[in-house]
Scaffold this active site. Structure first.
Site, PDB file in Angstrom:
ATOM      1  CE1 TYR A  34       0.594   3.787  13.781  1.00  0.00           C
ATOM      2  CE2 TYR A  34      -0.011   4.875  15.829  1.00  0.00           C
ATOM      3  CZ  TYR A  34      -0.244   3.903  14.878  1.00  0.00           C
ATOM      4  OH  TYR A  34      -1.307   3.048  15.035  1.00  0.00           O
TER       5      TYR A  34
ATOM      6  CE  LYS B 205      -2.392   4.818  12.224  1.00  0.00           C
ATOM      7  NZ  LYS B 205      -3.144   3.993  11.267  1.00  0.00           N
TER       8      LYS B 205
ATOM      9  CB  VAL C  36      -0.995   0.031   1.190  1.00  0.00           C
ATOM     10  CG1 VAL C  36      -1.920  -1.174   1.185  1.00  0.00           C
ATOM     11  CG2 VAL C  36      -0.274   0.170   2.529  1.00  0.00           C
TER      12      VAL C  36
HETATM   13  P1  NAP Z   1      -0.788  -5.617  12.585  1.00  0.00           P
HETATM   14  O1  NAP Z   1      -1.303  -6.715  13.421  1.00  0.00           O
HETATM   15  O2  NAP Z   1       0.667  -5.290  12.629  1.00  0.00           O
HETATM   16  O3  NAP Z   1      -1.234  -5.895  11.073  1.00  0.00           O
HETATM   17  C1  NAP Z   1      -0.912  -4.956  10.083  1.00  0.00           C
HETATM   18  C2  NAP Z   1      -1.487  -5.374   8.749  1.00  0.00           C
HETATM   19  O4  NAP Z   1      -1.149  -4.326   7.820  1.00  0.00           O
HETATM   20  C3  NAP Z   1      -0.871  -6.668   8.213  1.00  0.00           C
HETATM   21  O5  NAP Z   1      -1.840  -7.445   7.542  1.00  0.00           O
HETATM   22  C4  NAP Z   1       0.176  -6.162   7.214  1.00  0.00           C
HETATM   23  O6  NAP Z   1       0.411  -7.032   6.114  1.00  0.00           O
HETATM   24  C5  NAP Z   1      -0.489  -4.915   6.705  1.00  0.00           C
HETATM   25  N1  NAP Z   1       0.500  -3.988   6.133  1.00  0.00           N
HETATM   26  C6  NAP Z   1       1.493  -3.339   6.759  1.00  0.00           C
HETATM   27  N2  NAP Z   1       2.224  -2.642   5.871  1.00  0.00           N
HETATM   28  C7  NAP Z   1       1.679  -2.885   4.657  1.00  0.00           C
HETATM   29  C8  NAP Z   1       1.994  -2.491   3.341  1.00  0.00           C
HETATM   30  N3  NAP Z   1       3.029  -1.678   3.068  1.00  0.00           N
HETATM   31  N4  NAP Z   1       1.220  -2.937   2.339  1.00  0.00           N
HETATM   32  C9  NAP Z   1       0.179  -3.757   2.581  1.00  0.00           C
HETATM   33  N5  NAP Z   1      -0.176  -4.181   3.801  1.00  0.00           N
HETATM   34  C10 NAP Z   1       0.578  -3.750   4.826  1.00  0.00           C
HETATM   35  O7  NAP Z   1      -1.510  -4.226  12.930  1.00  0.00           O
HETATM   36  P2  NAP Z   1      -2.877  -3.946  13.727  1.00  0.00           P
HETATM   37  O8  NAP Z   1      -2.549  -3.785  15.150  1.00  0.00           O
HETATM   38  O9  NAP Z   1      -3.927  -4.875  13.283  1.00  0.00           O
HETATM   39  O10 NAP Z   1      -3.196  -2.468  13.180  1.00  0.00           O
HETATM   40  C11 NAP Z   1      -4.104  -2.229  12.132  1.00  0.00           C
HETATM   41  C12 NAP Z   1      -4.327  -0.716  12.030  1.00  0.00           C
HETATM   42  O11 NAP Z   1      -4.826  -0.232  13.271  1.00  0.00           O
HETATM   43  C13 NAP Z   1      -3.051   0.065  11.743  1.00  0.00           C
HETATM   44  O12 NAP Z   1      -3.329   1.135  10.870  1.00  0.00           O
HETATM   45  C14 NAP Z   1      -2.669   0.599  13.101  1.00  0.00           C
HETATM   46  O13 NAP Z   1      -1.912   1.771  13.012  1.00  0.00           O
HETATM   47  C15 NAP Z   1      -4.027   0.839  13.717  1.00  0.00           C
HETATM   48  N6  NAP Z   1      -4.007   0.870  15.174  1.00  0.00           N
HETATM   49  C16 NAP Z   1      -3.661  -0.238  15.897  1.00  0.00           C
HETATM   50  C17 NAP Z   1      -3.642  -0.168  17.277  1.00  0.00           C
HETATM   51  C18 NAP Z   1      -3.301  -1.356  18.150  1.00  0.00           C
HETATM   52  O14 NAP Z   1      -3.269  -1.184  19.381  1.00  0.00           O
HETATM   53  N7  NAP Z   1      -3.067  -2.529  17.608  1.00  0.00           N
HETATM   54  C19 NAP Z   1      -3.954   1.036  17.918  1.00  0.00           C
HETATM   55  C20 NAP Z   1      -4.283   2.143  17.149  1.00  0.00           C
HETATM   56  C21 NAP Z   1      -4.324   2.044  15.776  1.00  0.00           C
HETATM   57  P3  NAP Z   1       1.192  -8.456   6.292  1.00  0.00           P
HETATM   58  O15 NAP Z   1       0.237  -9.320   7.075  1.00  0.00           O
HETATM   59  O16 NAP Z   1       1.387  -8.921   4.897  1.00  0.00           O
HETATM   60  O17 NAP Z   1       2.444  -8.134   7.021  1.00  0.00           O
END
Ligand code: NAP
Length: 248
Positions: free
Chosen positions: A156, A160, A65
Site C-alpha cells: 500500500y 501511495k 479500476v
Molecule cells: P472504502 O470505504 O473501502 O471504499 C473504497 C471504494 O473504492 C469503494 O467504493 C470501492 O468500490 C472502490 N473500489 C475498490 N476497489 C475497486 C476497484 N478495483 N474498482 C473500482 N472501485 C474499487 O475506502 P475509503 O476509506 O473511502 O478510501 C478511499 C481512498 O482513500 C483509498 O484510496 C484509500 O487508500 C485512501 N485512504 C483512506 C484512508 C482512511 O483512513 N480511510 C486513509 C488514507 C488513504 P465498491 O463500493 O464497489 O466496493
C-alpha cells in the site's frame, strides 16, 4: 469564499462508499455533474441515486479500476457521451496488509493494480481532451502511509508513494495546458477501510495524531472540492495531508 464551477463534469472513482462518496456528494452540491465509479454496480448506483434525490446530477458506472482494458473502454464511452471530463478524482483503493515475509504476490499485485496502475489508466484515457480544452483537474487520493511508511503496508505504501511521484511528474507535464494535478493524503478517516481496526490498534494510533481523533470523510471531500474549484487555479504538483497533524 464561494467556490465556482461552471458546467463541470467530474469522475470520482471509489464513489460508492467512504471518502469517494463524500467527494462525489460535495462536488454535486456545487453543481458539478458527477460520474460515480465503483467496483459494484449497486454501490455506485446507490451513491448516484442519493445525489439525484438530493437535487444533484450524477450517474453511476461500474468499472473495475484495476483492469486496464475495462478502464480504457469506460473512458471511450464517457468521452463519447460527455466530450470531456473536467475533474478526475482517483480515489478507489484497497488494502491487503501483511508483514513482508507473509505478503503474497497477489497481495502485492492487486494493491499496486488497484491503487496505482488504475491512476495511469484513467489519466491516459481522459487527459487528452483536457489538454485540448486547456483546462482540467486531476486529484489523486494518496495516504500518509505513502509519506511516512507503515509496518504491514509495503504494498500500500509503495502504491501511495508512487501516486505522489506520478502526481508531481504529471503536474509538470500538463502545466502548460493549465491542467493542475495534486494529491491529497488522508490520515486515519472513519470509513469501511478503517472500521476493521481493532480497538487496541486505535489505542496505538490516536496518541500519534495531534488532534487526537480520526477524521471524517467530509474533511477529505472539503479539500478535494477546493482543489477542483476555479479558486485553486494556481496550485499544482502539491501533496496536501489531511490527517489531524499526524505527518507534520
Ligand atoms: P472504502 O470505504 O473501502 O471504499 C473504497 C471504494 O473504492 C469503494 O467504493 C470501492 O468500490 C472502490 N473500489 C475498490 N476497489 C475497486 C476497484 N478495483 N474498482 C473500482 N472501485 C474499487 O475506502 P475509503 O476509506 O473511502 O478510501 C478511499 C481512498 O482513500 C483509498 O484510496 C484509500 O487508500 C485512501 N485512504 C483512506 C484512508 C482512511 O483512513 N480511510 C486513509 C488514507 C488513504 P465498491 O463500493 O464497489 O466496493
Amino acid at each position: 469564499m464561494n467556490l465556482t464551477f461552471e458546467n463541470r463534469v467530474a469522475l470520482v472513482t471509489g464513489a460508492g462508499r467512504g471518502i469517494g462518496r463524500a467527494i462525489a456528494e460535495s462536488l454535486a452540491k456545487e453543481g458539478v455533474t458527477v460520474i460515480c465509479v465503483s467496483r459494484s454496480a449497486s454501490s455506485c448506483g446507490e451513491a448516484a441515486d442519493a445525489i439525484c434525490a438530493a437535487g444533484g446530477k450524477a450517474v453511476a458506472k461500474a468499472v473495475d479500476v484495476a483492469n486496464g482494458p475495462e478502464v480504457a473502454k469506460a473512458c471511450e464511452e464517457l468521452l463519447a457521451e460527455y466530450g470531456n471530463i473536467d475533474i478526475l478524482v482517483n480515489n478507489a483503493g484497497i488494502t491487503k496488509d501483511n508483514l513482508l515475509f507473509r505478503m503474497t504476490e497477489d497481495d502485492w499485485q492487486s494493491v499496486i493494480d488497484t491503487n496505482l496502475n488504475s491512476v495511469f489508466h484513467w489519466v491516459k484515457g481522459l487527459a487528452r481532451p483536457m489538454t485540448r480544452k486547456r483546462r482540467g483537474r486531476v486529484i489523486n487520493i494518496t495516504s500518509v502511509s505513502g509519506i511516512m511508511g507503515n509496518a504491514g503496508q509495503t504494498n500500500y505504501s509503495s502504491a501511495k508513494a508512487g501516486m505522489i511521484g506520478f502526481t508531481k511528474s504529471l503536474a509538470r507535464e500538463l502545466a502548460s495546458r493549465s491542467i493542475t494535478v495534486n494529491a491529497v493524503a488522508p490520515g486515519f478517516i472513519k470509513t469501511d477501510m478503517t472500521s476493521a481496526l481493532a480497538d487496541n490498534a486505535l489505542d496505538m494510533i490516536l496518541p500519534q495524531i495531534p488532534l487526537k481523533r480520526m477524521g471524517e470523510a467530509s474533511d477529505i471531500a472539503n479539500m478535494v472540492t477546493y482543489l477542483a474549484s476555479d479558486q485553486a487555479n494556481y496550485i499544482t504538483g502539491q501533496v496536501f495531508t489531511v490527517d489531524g497533524g499526524m505527518a507534520m
